[in-house]
Every structure is written in structure tokens, then in C-alpha cells.
Design a protein around this motif. Structure first.
Motif, short mmCIF file in Angstrom:
data_model
loop_
_atom_site.label_atom_id
_atom_site.label_comp_id
_atom_site.label_asym_id
_atom_site.label_seq_id
_atom_site.Cartn_x
_atom_site.Cartn_y
_atom_site.Cartn_z
N UNK A 22 0.85 -1.17 0.00
CA UNK A 22 0.00 0.00 0.00
C UNK A 22 0.90 1.25 0.00
N UNK A 23 0.59 2.27 -0.77
CA UNK A 23 1.47 3.44 -0.89
C UNK A 23 1.35 4.48 0.22
N UNK A 24 0.51 4.24 1.21
CA UNK A 24 0.21 5.28 2.20
C UNK A 24 1.26 5.44 3.30
N UNK A 25 2.07 4.43 3.55
CA UNK A 25 3.06 4.51 4.64
C UNK A 25 4.21 5.43 4.25
N UNK A 26 4.73 6.13 5.22
CA UNK A 26 5.83 7.07 4.99
C UNK A 26 7.07 6.41 4.39
N UNK A 27 7.48 5.22 4.85
CA UNK A 27 8.66 4.59 4.24
C UNK A 27 8.45 4.26 2.75
N UNK A 28 7.25 3.88 2.39
CA UNK A 28 6.96 3.59 0.98
C UNK A 28 6.98 4.88 0.16
N UNK A 29 6.49 5.95 0.73
CA UNK A 29 6.55 7.25 0.03
C UNK A 29 8.00 7.65 -0.22
N UNK A 30 8.88 7.36 0.74
CA UNK A 30 10.31 7.64 0.54
C UNK A 30 10.90 6.75 -0.55
N UNK A 31 10.50 5.49 -0.57
CA UNK A 31 10.97 4.58 -1.62
C UNK A 31 10.55 5.09 -2.99
N UNK A 32 9.31 5.55 -3.11
CA UNK A 32 8.81 6.09 -4.38
C UNK A 32 9.61 7.33 -4.77
N UNK A 33 9.83 8.22 -3.82
CA UNK A 33 10.58 9.45 -4.09
C UNK A 33 12.01 9.14 -4.51
N UNK A 34 12.66 8.22 -3.81
CA UNK A 34 14.04 7.84 -4.17
C UNK A 34 14.09 7.20 -5.55
N UNK A 35 13.13 6.34 -5.86
CA UNK A 35 13.10 5.68 -7.17
C UNK A 35 12.88 6.70 -8.28
N UNK A 36 12.03 7.68 -8.02
CA UNK A 36 11.78 8.72 -9.02
C UNK A 36 13.05 9.51 -9.30
N UNK A 37 13.81 9.83 -8.26
CA UNK A 37 15.03 10.61 -8.45
C UNK A 37 16.12 9.80 -9.15
N UNK A 38 16.10 8.47 -9.00
CA UNK A 38 17.10 7.61 -9.66
C UNK A 38 16.61 7.04 -10.98
N UNK A 39 15.45 7.51 -11.46
CA UNK A 39 14.84 7.01 -12.70
C UNK A 39 14.60 5.51 -12.66
N UNK A 40 14.16 5.01 -11.51
CA UNK A 40 13.83 3.59 -11.36
C UNK A 40 12.35 3.41 -11.05
N UNK A 41 11.54 4.41 -11.41
CA UNK A 41 10.11 4.38 -11.13
C UNK A 41 9.34 4.27 -12.44
N UNK A 42 8.37 3.35 -12.46
CA UNK A 42 7.47 3.22 -13.60
C UNK A 42 6.07 3.53 -13.10
N UNK A 43 5.47 4.58 -13.65
CA UNK A 43 4.12 4.99 -13.25
C UNK A 43 3.13 4.42 -14.26
N UNK A 44 2.41 3.37 -13.84
CA UNK A 44 1.44 2.71 -14.71
C UNK A 44 0.01 3.05 -14.28
N UNK A 45 -0.17 4.21 -13.64
CA UNK A 45 -1.50 4.58 -13.14
C UNK A 45 -2.35 5.30 -14.17
N UNK A 46 -1.75 5.75 -15.24
CA UNK A 46 -2.47 6.52 -16.27
C UNK A 46 -3.19 7.73 -15.69
N UNK A 47 -2.54 8.41 -14.76
CA UNK A 47 -3.10 9.62 -14.17
C UNK A 47 -4.05 9.38 -13.02
N UNK A 48 -4.32 8.14 -12.68
CA UNK A 48 -5.22 7.83 -11.56
C UNK A 48 -4.44 7.84 -10.25
N UNK A 49 -5.16 7.69 -9.15
CA UNK A 49 -4.54 7.64 -7.84
C UNK A 49 -3.76 6.33 -7.69
N UNK A 50 -2.57 6.41 -7.10
CA UNK A 50 -1.76 5.22 -6.85
C UNK A 50 -2.36 4.45 -5.69
#
Length: 92
Positions: A22-50
Motif C-alpha cells: 500500500x502506498x500510504x506509509x511514509x517509508x513507501x513514500x520515501x521509496x517512491x521518491x528515491x526511485x523517481x530521483x534515480x529514474x527507477x520508477x514506472x508509473x502505470x497509473x495513467x493519471x489515476x490515484x496510486x
């Protein structure tokens, strides 16, 4: 190799999935943020809520708009179909 639909026609190899969280926990939000900064994030939500975050064995982070329970059920049904295929092979 089996794929699971993670929403909107996007697929992920079921063999590569390590965890679905689930994306709601603070540690997971940090993982998402870190992955985004390292270009290791794939957003397959098509603009919807994660609603689910998928972590792969290659350390890619994939965002999905489907609930984690839905994705887990798809993984389970995929595993069951694999078991049925294997048992059919042994019966022949």
C-alpha cells in the motif's frame, strides 16, 4: 513466463514481483521518491490515484491504480493455472 495485468493494459512478469504494498506509509513514500530521483520508477497509473506499489527483483518500483488485494488475487490465479498446467503435463 506469465504476466499479470496491473491495470490499463499494463503487464508485469509475475516471476519478477517481490512485493506489493500500500502506498500510504511514509517509508513507501520515501521509496517512491528515491526511485523517481534515480529514474527507477514506472508509473502505470495513467493519471489515476496510486493504490499499489510493486517492487521487482531488479529494484524497479511500479505504481498501479489497482488495489493490492486485486493484484495479489491475479497473482494467485496465475499460480493456480500454472499448477493445473503442470498436473496436466504429468497426466499425459
Amino acid at each position: 513466463m506469465k504476466f499479470i495485468n496491473i491495470g490499463f493494459g499494463n503487464m508485469v512478469s509475475s516471476l519478477r514481483v517481490v512485493t506489493i504494498v500500500n502506498p500510504d506509509a511514509a517509508p513507501i513514500k520515501r521509496v517512491i521518491s528515491d526511485a523517481r530521483s534515480k529514474n527507477e520508477l514506472i508509473d502505470a497509473t495513467c493519471g489515476r490515484k496510486t493504490r499499489a506499489v510493486i517492487v521487482t527483483d531488479s529494484e524497479l518500483i511500479i505504481l498501479s491504480a489497482l488495489q493490492p488485494e486485486t493484484l495479489v488475487n491475479r497473482l494467485k490465479s496465475d499460480d493456480l493455472s500454472d499448477d493445473n498446467e503442470e498436473s496436466n503435463l504429468y497426466e499425459k
